[in-house]
Motif scaffolding. Structure first.
Motif, PDB file in Angstrom:
ATOM      1  N   GLN A 189     -30.017  54.317   1.302  1.00  0.00           N
ATOM      2  CA  GLN A 189     -28.725  54.798   1.774  1.00  0.00           C
ATOM      3  C   GLN A 189     -28.850  55.382   3.185  1.00  0.00           C
ATOM      4  OE1 GLN A 189     -26.838  57.535  -0.887  1.00  0.00           O
ATOM      5  NE2 GLN A 189     -25.201  58.028   0.539  1.00  0.00           N
ATOM      6  N   ASN A 190     -29.929  56.125   3.440  1.00  0.00           N
ATOM      7  CA  ASN A 190     -30.125  56.687   4.765  1.00  0.00           C
ATOM      8  C   ASN A 190     -30.311  55.585   5.803  1.00  0.00           C
ATOM      9  OD1 ASN A 190     -29.945  59.317   3.875  1.00  0.00           O
ATOM     10  ND2 ASN A 190     -32.138  59.466   3.437  1.00  0.00           N
ATOM     11  N   GLU A 191     -30.989  54.484   5.398  1.00  0.00           N
ATOM     12  CA  GLU A 191     -31.194  53.383   6.319  1.00  0.00           C
ATOM     13  C   GLU A 191     -29.887  52.677   6.640  1.00  0.00           C
ATOM     14  OE1 GLU A 191     -35.757  52.316   4.873  1.00  0.00           O
ATOM     15  OE2 GLU A 191     -34.075  51.034   4.338  1.00  0.00           O
ATOM     16  N   GLU A 192     -28.898  52.768   5.728  1.00  0.00           N
ATOM     17  CA  GLU A 192     -27.616  52.117   5.949  1.00  0.00           C
ATOM     18  C   GLU A 192     -26.684  52.951   6.830  1.00  0.00           C
ATOM     19  OE1 GLU A 192     -26.290  51.723   2.006  1.00  0.00           O
ATOM     20  OE2 GLU A 192     -27.871  50.335   1.441  1.00  0.00           O
ATOM     21  N   ASP A 193     -26.981  54.235   7.057  1.00  0.00           N
ATOM     22  CA  ASP A 193     -26.111  55.096   7.830  1.00  0.00           C
ATOM     23  C   ASP A 193     -25.939  54.560   9.246  1.00  0.00           C
ATOM     24  OD1 ASP A 193     -25.768  56.752   5.705  1.00  0.00           O
ATOM     25  OD2 ASP A 193     -27.233  58.250   6.348  1.00  0.00           O
ATOM     26  N   MET A 194     -24.688  54.538   9.692  1.00  0.00           N
ATOM     27  CA  MET A 194     -24.379  54.136  11.061  1.00  0.00           C
ATOM     28  C   MET A 194     -23.863  55.340  11.823  1.00  0.00           C
ATOM     29  SD  MET A 194     -22.335  50.528  10.693  1.00  0.00           S
ATOM     30  CE  MET A 194     -22.939  49.157   9.726  1.00  0.00           C
ATOM     31  N   ASN A 195     -24.146  55.402  13.125  1.00  0.00           N
ATOM     32  CA  ASN A 195     -23.495  56.405  13.944  1.00  0.00           C
ATOM     33  C   ASN A 195     -22.162  55.848  14.434  1.00  0.00           C
ATOM     34  OD1 ASN A 195     -24.049  54.728  16.178  1.00  0.00           O
ATOM     35  ND2 ASN A 195     -26.013  55.742  16.550  1.00  0.00           N
ATOM     36  N   LEU A 196     -21.419  56.654  15.208  1.00  0.00           N
ATOM     37  CA  LEU A 196     -20.077  56.248  15.617  1.00  0.00           C
ATOM     38  C   LEU A 196     -20.113  54.985  16.480  1.00  0.00           C
ATOM     39  CD1 LEU A 196     -17.047  56.771  15.775  1.00  0.00           C
ATOM     40  CD2 LEU A 196     -17.474  58.308  17.705  1.00  0.00           C
ATOM     41  N   ARG A 197     -21.052  54.906  17.414  1.00  0.00           N
ATOM     42  CA  ARG A 197     -21.109  53.737  18.296  1.00  0.00           C
ATOM     43  C   ARG A 197     -21.388  52.467  17.501  1.00  0.00           C
ATOM     44  NH1 ARG A 197     -24.964  50.829  20.365  1.00  0.00           N
ATOM     45  NH2 ARG A 197     -26.577  52.226  19.524  1.00  0.00           N
ATOM     46  N   GLN A 198     -22.322  52.544  16.557  1.00  0.00           N
ATOM     47  CA  GLN A 198     -22.636  51.374  15.734  1.00  0.00           C
ATOM     48  C   GLN A 198     -21.450  50.967  14.875  1.00  0.00           C
ATOM     49  OE1 GLN A 198     -26.013  53.143  13.789  1.00  0.00           O
ATOM     50  NE2 GLN A 198     -27.505  52.046  15.074  1.00  0.00           N
ATOM     51  N   ALA A 199     -20.761  51.964  14.319  1.00  0.00           N
ATOM     52  CA  ALA A 199     -19.595  51.655  13.488  1.00  0.00           C
ATOM     53  C   ALA A 199     -18.492  50.993  14.309  1.00  0.00           C
ATOM     54  CB  ALA A 199     -19.076  52.929  12.831  1.00  0.00           C
ATOM     55  N   MET A 200     -18.266  51.510  15.528  1.00  0.00           N
ATOM     56  CA  MET A 200     -17.200  50.964  16.370  1.00  0.00           C
ATOM     57  C   MET A 200     -17.509  49.556  16.862  1.00  0.00           C
ATOM     58  SD  MET A 200     -15.986  54.300  18.581  1.00  0.00           S
ATOM     59  CE  MET A 200     -14.597  53.418  19.313  1.00  0.00           C
ATOM     60  N   CYS A 201     -18.745  49.145  16.772  1.00  0.00           N
ATOM     61  CA  CYS A 201     -19.118  47.780  17.146  1.00  0.00           C
ATOM     62  C   CYS A 201     -18.928  46.795  15.995  1.00  0.00           C
ATOM     63  CB  CYS A 201     -20.564  47.742  17.634  1.00  0.00           C
ATOM     64  SG  CYS A 201     -20.822  48.554  19.224  1.00  0.00           S
ATOM     65  N   TRP A 251      -5.191  59.132   2.949  1.00  0.00           N
ATOM     66  CA  TRP A 251      -6.057  60.228   3.375  1.00  0.00           C
ATOM     67  C   TRP A 251      -7.242  60.466   2.441  1.00  0.00           C
ATOM     68  CZ3 TRP A 251      -6.328  62.047   8.014  1.00  0.00           C
ATOM     69  CH2 TRP A 251      -5.210  61.983   8.854  1.00  0.00           C
ATOM     70  N   SER A 252      -7.192  59.943   1.222  1.00  0.00           N
ATOM     71  CA  SER A 252      -8.369  60.029   0.354  1.00  0.00           C
ATOM     72  C   SER A 252      -9.160  58.734   0.340  1.00  0.00           C
ATOM     73  CB  SER A 252      -7.962  60.412  -1.078  1.00  0.00           C
ATOM     74  OG  SER A 252      -7.131  59.428  -1.649  1.00  0.00           O
ATOM     75  N   LEU A 253      -8.466  57.596   0.488  1.00  0.00           N
ATOM     76  CA  LEU A 253      -9.158  56.312   0.473  1.00  0.00           C
ATOM     77  C   LEU A 253      -9.976  56.099   1.743  1.00  0.00           C
ATOM     78  CD1 LEU A 253      -6.341  54.037  -1.006  1.00  0.00           C
ATOM     79  CD2 LEU A 253      -8.456  54.710  -2.137  1.00  0.00           C
ATOM     80  N   MET A 254      -9.399  56.437   2.900  1.00  0.00           N
ATOM     81  CA  MET A 254     -10.079  56.152   4.171  1.00  0.00           C
ATOM     82  C   MET A 254     -11.409  56.889   4.326  1.00  0.00           C
ATOM     83  SD  MET A 254     -10.592  57.548   7.426  1.00  0.00           S
ATOM     84  CE  MET A 254      -9.240  58.625   7.841  1.00  0.00           C
ATOM     85  N   PRO A 255     -11.496  58.227   4.083  1.00  0.00           N
ATOM     86  CA  PRO A 255     -12.807  58.880   4.212  1.00  0.00           C
ATOM     87  C   PRO A 255     -13.840  58.350   3.217  1.00  0.00           C
ATOM     88  CG  PRO A 255     -11.033  60.508   4.208  1.00  0.00           C
ATOM     89  CD  PRO A 255     -10.430  59.209   3.801  1.00  0.00           C
ATOM     90  N   THR A 256     -13.400  58.051   1.999  1.00  0.00           N
ATOM     91  CA  THR A 256     -14.333  57.559   0.984  1.00  0.00           C
ATOM     92  C   THR A 256     -14.878  56.187   1.362  1.00  0.00           C
ATOM     93  OG1 THR A 256     -12.953  58.696  -0.649  1.00  0.00           O
ATOM     94  CG2 THR A 256     -14.656  57.242  -1.487  1.00  0.00           C
ATOM     95  N   ILE A 257     -13.992  55.300   1.819  1.00  0.00           N
ATOM     96  CA  ILE A 257     -14.430  53.969   2.245  1.00  0.00           C
ATOM     97  C   ILE A 257     -15.361  54.079   3.447  1.00  0.00           C
ATOM     98  CG2 ILE A 257     -13.614  51.798   3.268  1.00  0.00           C
ATOM     99  CD1 ILE A 257     -11.112  52.096   1.509  1.00  0.00           C
ATOM    100  N   SER A 258     -15.067  55.005   4.359  1.00  0.00           N
ATOM    101  CA  SER A 258     -15.940  55.204   5.525  1.00  0.00           C
ATOM    102  C   SER A 258     -17.344  55.584   5.090  1.00  0.00           C
ATOM    103  CB  SER A 258     -15.364  56.295   6.435  1.00  0.00           C
ATOM    104  OG  SER A 258     -14.097  55.925   6.944  1.00  0.00           O
ATOM    105  N   SER A 259     -17.458  56.465   4.095  1.00  0.00           N
ATOM    106  CA  SER A 259     -18.782  56.895   3.632  1.00  0.00           C
ATOM    107  C   SER A 259     -19.526  55.766   2.936  1.00  0.00           C
ATOM    108  CB  SER A 259     -18.639  58.091   2.679  1.00  0.00           C
ATOM    109  OG  SER A 259     -18.068  57.701   1.439  1.00  0.00           O
ATOM    110  N   GLU A 260     -18.786  54.878   2.267  1.00  0.00           N
ATOM    111  CA  GLU A 260     -19.430  53.790   1.532  1.00  0.00           C
ATOM    112  C   GLU A 260     -19.855  52.648   2.455  1.00  0.00           C
ATOM    113  OE1 GLU A 260     -17.083  54.473  -2.730  1.00  0.00           O
ATOM    114  OE2 GLU A 260     -16.282  53.080  -1.230  1.00  0.00           O
ATOM    115  N   ILE A 261     -19.030  52.343   3.445  1.00  0.00           N
ATOM    116  CA  ILE A 261     -19.338  51.217   4.332  1.00  0.00           C
ATOM    117  C   ILE A 261     -20.304  51.612   5.439  1.00  0.00           C
ATOM    118  CG2 ILE A 261     -18.350  49.584   5.985  1.00  0.00           C
ATOM    119  CD1 ILE A 261     -15.822  49.520   4.348  1.00  0.00           C
ATOM    120  N   PHE A 262     -20.093  52.813   6.010  1.00  0.00           N
ATOM    121  CA  PHE A 262     -20.880  53.226   7.177  1.00  0.00           C
ATOM    122  C   PHE A 262     -21.930  54.278   6.850  1.00  0.00           C
ATOM    123  CE2 PHE A 262     -16.489  52.293   8.753  1.00  0.00           C
ATOM    124  CZ  PHE A 262     -16.776  51.063   9.315  1.00  0.00           C
TER     125      PHE A 262
END
Length: 551
Positions: free
Chosen positions: A323-335, A448-459
């Protein structure tokens, strides 16, 4: 004080901070006083309100601070969500205190630009409180991210109604003093509880059961506030009745503490039973010390599987490393395309939803609703908003765990329903605003609940605060586009030559038809995101959940 060092106490502290941090929702209480004391016209007041919306939604700074203080900081004393809470407390106090000082004449009347800065600071504090609580909650309950985000976001949605009850009970008719109260209460609560909001990356049995108990309390509180709001719009409550209802509200706010103590007691009992069982097996079935049972590889897994809940224990499974290896920072996510698909979907859903609540009184006036009916619609919006925030997270968790449905599908479902809500408002039939506001409020809150959760799962959760707060900028941007450039422009065109007033369905029908089309487009974008991430959910997210359920 080991009992205070648990994820359950951290959750209660987050709930209480959330309940006091939604002061931006109370702008309507003191806006008239702000307008009269500062000599503003309606356009100037609207400008101040825009900075309120920007401050309450543009939380990039809070996300960056969370990432640096929790993930990147090498100074032990400067690590933890408390740093983010401290920054939020500072902004809240300074912003509201200077606004209060301006209103009561303690300082010279500031220029409009400076008042906008005060309003921005006061509202921006909400993003710091929200980021610290939500991201910590997702880290503590990763398997039920939708549920915990729904609970915390739901309480934030209810906080406006809670603070309005405080005003009606204690500060009725004195909005300037209420401004000082807004400077003090959230600041005091966050400073008092910020060290309890901590990351406890452990898994314990029956987490879902106790989260369901928190959910039941939240639903009870929402139902209670709805009843009070309806009664207030029908009857004139006496002072003793207001005090009684307010005391009961405080009891409901205190009840999550009992759930936390019960959860921790069960964890302690299970831990004791586990140690007793292991001790008995060692006495009656002694094995050589060279047995594989005592190998280091198994020790780490067994250590993780103990049903303990102390924040000092860290999970070390292969999945957490992955999971830690899958973490993206903001720049990587925006790409990535997924980031922009999610952003566009939120622009459509949050933007049209926020534009509706910003103009619901004007829509009601054009359709001939009474002042009491318009006030009821505005007051009940917080309840529908809560139901969307809580319900979307809770329901999406159920379908993710039991059916394996990727969470972006629920953005598509809610935005399709949002389009129906806009069409109902556009139709103008009798009572349409009651039905339409429920659908729009619930579907808007669900984003407002779906977006943060999806962000944590995808990025990943490593930079979750920064990423989901960047995506949240879609809310004020969309609100400006649809409130000013669509609804305001069309209303002014239709009302031209009629003393700037307009009555009938023609005033807003075209605007809501446009917003219905936009919401339907958002549904299609969300469906595209669903198909793009469905394989990822099957191979990564669901595998992680199954592994966690086995351990």
């Amino acid at each position: 004080m080991e009992i205070l060092n648990t994820k359950w106490i951290a959750t209660v502290a987050s709930i209480w901070i959330q309940c006091t941090s939604g002061s931006s929702y109370t702008f309507g209480i003191y806006s008239s006083t702000l307008k009269s004391t500062q000599g503003y016209d309606q356009s100037t007041l609207d400008t101040v309100s825009v900075f309120k919306d920007i401050g309450a939604n543009a939380g990039i700074l809070s996300g960056l601070l969370y990432s640096s203080s929790v993930t990147l900081s090498h100074h032990r004393r400067l690590r933890g969500p408390w740093v983010v809470h401290l920054a939020g407390a500072f902004l809240c106090f300074v912003g509201y205190f200077l606004m209060w000082a301006s209103v009561v004449g303690l300082i010279e009347r500031p220029p409009v630009a400076l008042m906008c800065l005060f309003m921005f600071m006061a509202a921006h504090a909400q993003t710091f409180f929200n980021t610290a609580n939500v991201v910590t909650g997702v880290r503590n309950f990763g398997d039920y991210g939708g549920t915990i985000v729904g609970i915390l976001k739901g309480y934030l949605g209810l906080s406006g109604a809670v603070l309005i009850q405080v005003y009606d009970t204690i500060f009725k008719g004195n909005p300037s003093t209420f401004l000082l109260f807004l400077a003090l209460l959230p600041t005091f609560v966050s400073l008092l509880l910020m060290f309890l909001v901590r990351i406890c990356e452990t898994n314990s049995v029956d987490e879902k059961k106790h989260l369901n108990a928190f959910s039941a309390v939240a639903l009870t509180m929402a139902a209670y506030l709805m009843i009070i709001i309806i009664l207030e719009n029908i009857f004139t409550l006496t002072s003793w009745a207001r005090i009684t209802t307010f005391i009961f509200l405080l009891l409901l706010l205190a009840s999550p503490l009992g759930i936390a103590f019960k959860a921790q007691r069960e964890v302690a009992e299970r831990l004791s039973q586990t140690f007793s069982a292991e001790r008995s097996s060692l006495v009656y079935n002694p094995e050589p010390i060279t047995s594989p049972k005592f190998s280091t590889a198994h020790d780490s897994i067994a250590y993780q599987e103990l049903p303990g809940d102390s924040c000092q224990v860290k999970a070390t499974s292969d999945d957490s490393i992955a999971q830690n290896e899958e973490d993206m920072n903001l720049r990587q996510a925006m790409c990535s395309a997924n980031f922009w698909l999610l952003f566009i979907a939120m622009l459509c859903g949050m933007g049209t939803g926020l534009a509706t609540i910003n103009n619901i009184s004007q829509v009601g006036e054009s359709l001939g609703y009474t002042t009491s009916e318009k006030n009821s619609l505005v007051s009940l919006w917080s309840i529908w908003n809560f139901l969307g925030r809580f319900g979307a997270g809770y329901v999406s968790d159920i379908f993710l765990h039991k059916r394996g449905w990727a969470r972006p599908l629920f953005i598509a479902i809610t935005q399709a329903t949002l389009a129906v809500g806009h069409l109902i408002v556009a139709s103008g039939f009798p009572g349409n605003l009651y039905v339409g506001s429920i659908l729009v409020g619930v579907c808007y809150g669900s984003q407002w609940s779906l977006m943060p959760t999806i962000s944590s799962e995808i990025f990943g959760v490593g930079h979750m605060g920064t990423i989901f707060n960047t995506i949240a900028i879609a809310s004020p941007v969309g609100s400006y586009i649809f409130s000013v450039r669509v609804m305001g422009y069309i209303y002014d065109k239709v009302a031209k030559g009629q003393d700037n007033s307009c009555y009938g369905t023609r005033c807003f029908m075209l605007s809501f038809l446009i917003m219905a089309s936009v919401a339907l487009f958002g549904c299609l974008v969300a469906l595209l995101l669903f198909f793009r991430t469905r394989r990822f959910y099957n191979q990564v997210v669901l595998r992680r959940l199954r592994h966690s359920s086995r351990t």
